[in-house]
Write an enzyme that holds these catalytic residues in place. Structure first.
Site, short mmCIF file in Angstrom:
data_model
loop_
_atom_site.label_atom_id
_atom_site.label_comp_id
_atom_site.label_asym_id
_atom_site.label_seq_id
_atom_site.Cartn_x
_atom_site.Cartn_y
_atom_site.Cartn_z
N ALA A 9 0.78 -1.11 -0.02
CA ALA A 9 0.12 -0.13 0.07
C ALA A 9 0.84 1.23 0.17
CB ALA A 9 -0.98 -0.12 1.09
N GLY A 11 2.19 2.78 -2.68
CA GLY A 11 2.09 3.61 -4.13
C GLY A 11 1.12 4.95 -3.87
N ARG A 15 -3.04 8.51 -10.64
CA ARG A 15 -4.28 8.86 -11.70
C ARG A 15 -5.24 8.97 -10.95
NH1 ARG A 15 -5.55 4.25 -15.34
NH2 ARG A 15 -4.07 2.77 -14.31
N LYS A 22 -4.04 6.49 -2.35
CA LYS A 22 -5.04 5.89 -3.25
C LYS A 22 -5.87 4.73 -2.40
CE LYS A 22 -3.79 2.58 -6.12
NZ LYS A 22 -3.42 2.17 -7.79
#
Ligand code: UD1
Ligand code: CA
Length: 451
Positions: A9, A11, A15, A22
């Site tokens: 977890a 990252g 995007r 995220k």
């Protein structure tokens, strides 16, 4: 067999275009990370390691809020999935058993699928979860030789022949923990991305004479979230499954597609949920209740036979006992409504206790906030609160008591008493007719002047 979970977890989730990491974006009222942790928790893991990086503090808080024993390790630079898993090595130095690598942004891997992977581990050293992709896109491809998994090749590094493979890598991997870390030690970063790929451990295992295979699951389980659009798609998938499960368990949803559920919504059999109802987190509804259209519930408990709505709002701390009634445009917060009591129209009941069978008239408001602190209101059993009563807390109304309409209650009302606190009415005989005449004449002379 002891199980350790390693949940990646770290990252950023570029995007998402978000300040929030995220994995903390919500699906059905819970962060993606919690969905992943929740389904894996059914394996009763001995250890749960969350690898955090971007927004590590927030990620850590969410992980430990769900599981206070979760161990969060830091990956300060995101150098690839193998590098991420390597960060868990120290935390698992005393651990003997299988490690399962999961992604925090992949919320729907089912416990059953994980169990099948653990089963496959009896015969293979490394087990990878694959899926037949509708559109294989940029997923890593699983290169099989019979039942044996020869290697995983990343899209960027794949030949045309390998890109034609439709069996894709979900990212979930299971291996003995010490074997996993040994294999990861041998992973380099000489590839198209310059990253340490976890996927390389398959080829390394084969070269060492260790076996590998893949277990497959439906593509809907492996759905990862990289964008807001995929976040919405994931929520839709969750909702569809959860609605179906409720209907199968005996709940009537008259317009299922319009009911929004949370990850932990519980509704008992023979409850009817009308269209356009929203269930926020931590709602439990017992059997045979009726949740009418356009109601919004969160953090509350609704007992058997209660009727809520239409257009009711139940906020956290609301406890409705059996056969209570909460009608339209009523907001209830942090309040217990005892058996058979009714709050039917246009009221705010906050920080309160309403006794059994009490009737709360239209427009009643508990004035629970003095601008600085919150205060409690007690309303006794079998009492009758007249329409438009203001209850200035802290205050209590006794059992079998009444308040007159429009009363502002600032002092406690004893049992069986009537409280009336409003200015006295005076009637002026004949004055209405005189006023009408005067006003009509005024209007007529105005109209003449305008001609
Ligand atoms: C990875 C797989 C690919 C698979 C795909 C499935 C590798 C090399 N590739 O690719 O085969 O088809 O997932 O979605 O493993 N992460 C970290 N630290 C890092 C790098 C990643 O924590 O240094 C986390 C990310 O936050 C993410 C997960 O690991 O949750 C996957 O990383 P990502 O970069 O998205 O991998 P993919 O390129 O999608
Ligand atoms: Ca990804």
């Amino acid at each position: 067999m002891s199980i350790a979970l390693i949940i990646l977890a770290a990252g950023k989730g570029t995007r998402m275009n978000s300040d929030l990491p995220k994995v903390l974006h919500h699906v059905a009222g819970a962060p993606l990370l919690v969905h992943a942790m929740k389904s894996a928790a059914e394996l009763e893991p001995e250890k749960t390691i969350v690898v955090a990086g971007h927004g590590a503090e927030q990620v850590s808080a969410a992980a430990t809020a769900f599981d206070e024993n979760a161990h969060v390790v830091l990956q300060t630079e995101q150098l690839g999935t193998a590098h991420a898993v390597a960060q868990a090595k120290e935390a698992l130095s005393d651990f003997n058993g299988d490690a399962i690598v999961l992604y925090g942004d992949t919320p729907f891997i089912s416990p059953e699928t994980l169990v099948r992977m653990i089963e496959a581990r009896k015969k293979y050293a490394v087990v990878v979860l694959g899926f037949e992709a509708n559109d294989p896109g940029r997923y890593g491809r699983l290169v099989m030789a019979g039942d044996s998994l020869s290697k995983i090749v990343e899209f960027k590094d794949a030949s045309d022949k390998e890109r034609a493979i439709t069996l894709c890598n979900s990212g979930v991997i299971c291996a003995d923990a010490s074997v996993l870390f040994d294999l990861i030690d041998a992973v380099g970063n000489d590839n198209a991305s310059g990253e340490y790929y976890l996927t390389d451990i398959v080829e390394i295992a084969q070269a060492k004479g260790l076996s590998a295979t893949s277990v497959t699951c439906d593509e809907s389980e492996t759905l990862g979230v990289n964008s807001r659009v995929q976040l919405a798609e994931s929520d839709a998938i969750f909702q569809a499954k959860a609605r179906l499960a409720l209907m199968e368990s005996g709940v009537t949803l008259s317009a299922p597609d319009t009911v929004y559920l949370s990850h932990d919504t519980y509704i008992g059999p023979d409850t009817i949920v009308e269209p356009n109802v929203v269930f926020g987190p931590e709602v439990t509804v017992e059997n045979g209740a009726h949740i009418r259209a356009f109601s919004h519930l969160e953090g509350c408990h609704v007992s058997r036979g209660a009727v809520v709505g239409p257009y009711a709002r139940l906020r956290p701390g609301t406890e409705l006992a059996e056969f209570t009634r909460v009608g339209n445009f009523v907001e209830i917060k942090n309040a217990v409504i005892d058996e058979g009591a009714k709050v039917n129209h246009l009221s705010y009941i906050g920080d309160a206790h309403v006794g059994a069978r009490a009737n709360i008239g239209a427009g009643t408001i508990t004035c629970n906030y003095d601008g600085v602190m919150k205060h409690q209101t007690e309303i006794g059993a079998d009492s009758f609160i007249g329409s438009n009563t203001l209850l200035v807390a802290p205050v209590s109304v006794g059992a079998n008591a009444m308040t007159a309409s429009g009363t502002v209650v600032t002092k406690n009302v004893p049992d069986e008493a009537l409280a009336i606190a409003r200015s006295k009415q005076e009637n002026k005989p004949g004055l209405a007719v005189k006023l009408f005449d005067m006003l009509k004449k005024k209007k007529a002379s105005k109209a003449k002047g305008a001609e």
